[in-house]
Design an enzyme around this catalytic site. Sequence first.
Site, PDB file in Angstrom:
ATOM      1  N   GLU A 161       0.807  -1.218   0.000  1.00  0.00           N
ATOM      2  CA  GLU A 161       0.000   0.000   0.000  1.00  0.00           C
ATOM      3  C   GLU A 161       0.843   1.272   0.000  1.00  0.00           C
ATOM      4  O   GLU A 161       0.368   2.345  -0.379  1.00  0.00           O
ATOM      5  CB  GLU A 161      -0.940   0.005   1.210  1.00  0.00           C
ATOM      6  CG  GLU A 161      -2.043  -1.035   1.163  1.00  0.00           C
ATOM      7  CD  GLU A 161      -3.092  -0.750   0.098  1.00  0.00           C
ATOM      8  OE1 GLU A 161      -3.107   0.377  -0.443  1.00  0.00           O
ATOM      9  OE2 GLU A 161      -3.874  -1.665  -0.220  1.00  0.00           O
TER      10      GLU A 161
ATOM     11  N   GLU B  65       7.548 -21.364   8.883  1.00  0.00           N
ATOM     12  CA  GLU B  65       7.790 -20.471  10.014  1.00  0.00           C
ATOM     13  C   GLU B  65       8.732 -21.083  11.053  1.00  0.00           C
ATOM     14  O   GLU B  65       9.234 -20.388  11.932  1.00  0.00           O
ATOM     15  CB  GLU B  65       6.483 -20.087  10.692  1.00  0.00           C
ATOM     16  CG  GLU B  65       5.808 -21.196  11.484  1.00  0.00           C
ATOM     17  CD  GLU B  65       4.611 -20.675  12.261  1.00  0.00           C
ATOM     18  OE1 GLU B  65       4.638 -20.796  13.494  1.00  0.00           O
ATOM     19  OE2 GLU B  65       3.663 -20.150  11.637  1.00  0.00           O
TER      20      GLU B  65
END
Length: 295
Positions: A83, A114
């Site tokens: 963004e 992870e």
Amino acid sequence: MDLNKLTTEKRNERSMNLDTLSTEQVIRLMNEEDAVVPKAIEQIVPTIAKAVDAIIARFKKNGRLIYIGAGTSGRLGVLDAVECVPTFGVPPEKVVGVIAGGDRAMYRAVEGAEDSPTLGQQDLTALSLTKEDVVVGIAASGRTPYVIGALTYANEVGAETIALSCNQDAEISAFANIAIEVIVGAEVLTGSTRLKAGTAQKLVLNMLSTASMIGIGKVYNNLMVDVQPTNEKLRVRAVRIIQQATECTEEQAQEAFEQSGEQVKIAIVMILFDQTKEQAEETLVQNQGFIRKTT
């Protein structure tokens, strides 16, 4: 691995009978729990401000802001990074989002990604991390090995390191120069950290990126003066921003917008100082991109 010590994994006493509530009761309870988030963030505003100042300092050295995380945390980092490009007119390599498992992990969980600290280091190595960069490790639990590996490597390189978690005395905090811990309490749905913890992370990331961009001249008054007019809605917004910043007519704003090559900040300076596009560009260079310093 002892999850019992993590606040984010505890059971919420207010939602023990969650499956027996009516739809409206569930929504009300979730809304009440969500209200805890901004209050928790309020407690750590000075720490967030310190992190922003560190990011601004690295930006001024031409460094990058790099978010890195796994699962929901990684996705939120990628979202904020993406963004920044249209909102603040920065190149995509200026603010980067890295998620364990790569781009495909945005849409589908990548098993085991992870759990690898080595992978965290490898992903930052692939970005050619330097000491001028800032690495923000994001993990709601505060213990994700992938993030620990990334922060460890970032420290070795000499980059600025920031940890963002939702548990007190989080493990990743020990691997960062600045530790942001937002304690929002147990989730309505036990362990589902995409809820309050995710909301807290999103709000903090909003602050880190927006306040940092303000600090390098991407905002004038409260206007997005480096917005990229990539579609019709944004072109209309761009002209409106020029009007608001200069108090000129729509026709004057439209003309300056076109003459500037659809560069809002340049158009504003052109109008404010009655300058050509070339003169406005030079004025901004002399003032490190800040309109405020030219007025």
